[in-house]
Design a protein around this motif. Sequence first.
Motif, mmCIF file in Angstrom:
data_model
loop_
_atom_site.group_PDB
_atom_site.id
_atom_site.type_symbol
_atom_site.label_atom_id
_atom_site.label_comp_id
_atom_site.label_asym_id
_atom_site.label_seq_id
_atom_site.Cartn_x
_atom_site.Cartn_y
_atom_site.Cartn_z
ATOM 1 N N LEU A 47 -6.926 0.481 7.325
ATOM 2 C CA LEU A 47 -6.021 -0.649 7.533
ATOM 3 C C LEU A 47 -5.099 -0.718 6.325
ATOM 4 O O LEU A 47 -5.521 -1.082 5.225
ATOM 5 N N LYS A 55 -3.890 -7.982 5.755
ATOM 6 C CA LYS A 55 -5.084 -7.132 5.890
ATOM 7 C C LYS A 55 -6.378 -7.904 5.637
ATOM 8 O O LYS A 55 -7.320 -7.819 6.429
ATOM 9 N N GLN A 228 0.178 2.341 14.668
ATOM 10 C CA GLN A 228 -1.217 2.759 14.735
ATOM 11 C C GLN A 228 -1.293 4.084 15.459
ATOM 12 O O GLN A 228 -0.485 4.394 16.335
#
Length: 248
Positions: A47, A55, A228
């Motif tokens: 992450l 985060k 992602q």
Amino acid sequence: MGGAASSEPARRAVDEVVLRGVTKRFGGERALANVSLELRAGGVCALLGHNGAGKSTLIGILSTLAQPTSGTVEYRGGGAALEVGRGLRREIGLLAHASLCYAELSAVENLLLFAQLYDIALDAGQAEARLEEVGLVRSAHHRVARTYSRGMWQRLALARALLAQPSLVLLDEPFTGLDRGGALALGASLGALKQGGALVVVVTHDLEAIAELTDHVVVLRRGAVVHQDRQDGYTYAQLKDVYHRYAS
């Protein structure tokens, strides 16, 4: 006749976490914006993002210590949804910015205390073995934790986080304060968790330390997922490229 049913909920490992439209606000400040992710067991999710990207807020929500303002988080095990509660929390190992350990206790005493809280059978010898696994020097095992260096605190916190052999492991900047040897040992621990089928989420700026371990990269910017991707391992160069391309 069978014995009385146990009041302890059956333990079911987390094999998937699904977030849909997760938003988190603190007053008028939006920390997360419509985050949707699927996290799977047997993988390491990196992450990534600059400070303030959201985060740590997302890690807090995944740990069940914080609730989203809107959206849903579903934990699944064995193909079924898991109810948030003691049984699920036992499956979650969290290493956050705060160590969650007690400064006036030794490392062994800390682990024995947390073992009691988690109903884990653990004696002093087994506690020492857990501390050796994370690289905490033997001479520190029975010393009060307030005398520890930053790296020693980090090792103790990691041992605490992994004590219940969790299936969902959440690590927020775990390499902070570790020397190169400590970082390598932690990397080996992450590899073992992955091989053991755990679902691992790591927040870190130390891209070199997680290279080759990571198979899922998520980049946050201003609370939103801007990138992602999944593949069978990322090189250090690939992680740097993703970070510089999407985090800024």
